[in-house]
Write an enzyme that holds these catalytic residues in place. Sequence first.
Site, PDB file in Angstrom:
ATOM      1  N   ASN A  93       1.728   3.000  -2.580  1.00 32.88           N
ATOM      2  CA  ASN A  93       1.089   3.920  -3.533  1.00 32.88           C
ATOM      3  C   ASN A  93      -0.211   4.476  -2.964  1.00 32.88           C
ATOM      4  OD1 ASN A  93       2.530   4.120  -6.283  1.00 32.88           O
ATOM      5  ND2 ASN A  93       2.666   1.945  -5.777  1.00 32.88           N
TER       6      ASN A  93
ATOM      7  N   ASN B 288      -4.243   2.116 -13.600  1.00 32.19           N
ATOM      8  CA  ASN B 288      -3.381   1.181 -12.877  1.00 32.19           C
ATOM      9  C   ASN B 288      -1.938   1.657 -12.959  1.00 32.19           C
ATOM     10  OD1 ASN B 288      -2.537  -1.301 -11.629  1.00 32.19           O
ATOM     11  ND2 ASN B 288      -1.953  -2.067 -13.652  1.00 32.19           N
TER      12      ASN B 288
ATOM     13  N   MET C 185      -3.877  -7.385  -7.003  1.00 29.72           N
ATOM     14  CA  MET C 185      -3.395  -8.583  -7.691  1.00 29.72           C
ATOM     15  C   MET C 185      -4.510  -9.422  -8.322  1.00 29.72           C
ATOM     16  SD  MET C 185      -0.234  -8.160  -7.318  1.00 29.72           S
ATOM     17  CE  MET C 185       0.655  -9.672  -7.607  1.00 29.72           C
ATOM     18  N   LYS C 186      -5.585  -8.779  -8.691  1.00 25.14           N
ATOM     19  CA  LYS C 186      -6.702  -9.493  -9.313  1.00 25.14           C
ATOM     20  C   LYS C 186      -7.040  -8.824 -10.632  1.00 25.14           C
ATOM     21  CE  LYS C 186      -8.294 -12.893  -7.116  1.00 25.14           C
ATOM     22  NZ  LYS C 186      -8.668 -14.119  -7.791  1.00 25.14           N
ATOM     23  N   ILE C 187      -7.583  -9.619 -11.545  1.00 24.89           N
ATOM     24  CA  ILE C 187      -8.024  -9.045 -12.810  1.00 24.89           C
ATOM     25  C   ILE C 187      -9.394  -8.400 -12.586  1.00 24.89           C
ATOM     26  CG2 ILE C 187      -8.701  -9.623 -15.193  1.00 24.89           C
ATOM     27  CD1 ILE C 187      -5.825 -10.310 -14.900  1.00 24.89           C
TER      28      ILE C 187
ATOM     29  N   HIS D 110       1.991   0.119 -13.105  1.00 27.48           N
ATOM     30  CA  HIS D 110       2.717  -1.129 -13.358  1.00 27.48           C
ATOM     31  C   HIS D 110       4.225  -0.859 -13.285  1.00 27.48           C
ATOM     32  CE1 HIS D 110       3.218  -5.164 -14.902  1.00 27.48           C
ATOM     33  NE2 HIS D 110       4.188  -4.688 -15.660  1.00 27.48           N
TER      34      HIS D 110
ATOM     35  N   GLY E 181       0.769  -1.245   0.000  1.00 24.29           N
ATOM     36  CA  GLY E 181       0.000   0.000   0.000  1.00 24.29           C
ATOM     37  C   GLY E 181       0.798   1.292   0.000  1.00 24.29           C
TER      38      GLY E 181
HETATM   39  C1  GRF Z   1       3.763  -1.452  -7.371  1.00 23.05           C
HETATM   40  O1  GRF Z   1       5.082  -1.694  -7.705  1.00 23.05           O
HETATM   41  C2  GRF Z   1       2.896  -1.416  -8.598  1.00 23.05           C
HETATM   42  O2  GRF Z   1       3.567  -1.013  -9.730  1.00 23.05           O
HETATM   43  C3  GRF Z   1       2.453  -2.856  -8.740  1.00 23.05           C
HETATM   44  O3  GRF Z   1       2.323  -3.326  -7.426  1.00 23.05           O
HETATM   45  C4  GRF Z   1       3.180  -2.598  -6.553  1.00 23.05           C
HETATM   46  C5  GRF Z   1       2.359  -2.126  -5.408  1.00 23.05           C
HETATM   47  O4  GRF Z   1       3.114  -1.536  -4.407  1.00 23.05           O
HETATM   48  N1  GRF Z   1       1.256  -2.928  -9.528  1.00 23.05           N
HETATM   49  P1  GRF Z   1       2.413  -0.857  -3.145  1.00 23.05           P
HETATM   50  O5  GRF Z   1       1.491  -1.905  -2.534  1.00 23.05           O
HETATM   51  O6  GRF Z   1       1.675   0.330  -3.618  1.00 23.05           O
HETATM   52  O7  GRF Z   1       3.545  -0.518  -2.230  1.00 23.05           O
END
Ligand code: GRF
Length: 187
Positions: free
Chosen positions: A16, A105, A88-90, A107, A14
């Site tokens: 981000n 999203n 982590m889900k579609i 990535h 988390g």
């Molecule tokens: C990030 O590196 C993002 O690019 C990927 O999952 C990670 C999530 O990190 N999709 P956080 O949970 O926000 O620390």
Amino acid sequence: MVKKKTCVFISGKGSNLKNLIVHSRNKSFPIKISLVISNNKNAYGINYAKKYKIPFIFINTKIKNYENKILLYFKKYNISFICLAGYMKIISSNLIKRYKRKIINIHPSLLPKFKGLNTFSRMLEKNEKKGGCTVHYVNEKLDSGSTIIQKSFTISSKDDEKSLMKKTQKLEHKAYPEAIIKVFRKS
Ligand code: GRF
């Protein structure tokens, strides 16, 4: 300015989410985080929702029709924008259709390179020269929607998976808020 009521989806750490919460407290930032959804009860990121007093829910994605539950919560909290942050889900095509160009999203690679999981180990295997991150719209194909923002760095011979992750996340914390500002500047 009327902020867009936003839901952030997480599954893990988390960082981000935390970064977006901090930015969203700025008056001129275009979104307000009104809901956090996790598919993982033990996601550390839930602590940030608690700390900043943002409603959060756990969604069991093993249950049939769980997306209907999500839609009910979207209605309850008037959600009009969705940020995936380590979810982590579609996301199903049903949800994508209903929220066309309203789901974004982040990535940890320079898409279209290294879609999917284990980006850092694959990058090292391929002797990539550049790493980075991409914020993109979510469409029905994994990590394939149009790009909003990319940020890159040069990979050094000393880099390993851990250092690549650190460098990437540092860029992610700049890229995600910038991308959100860009999305709403355009619309
Ligand atoms: C990030 O590196 C993002 O690019 C990927 O999952 C990670 C999530 O990190 N999709 P956080 O949970 O926000 O620390």
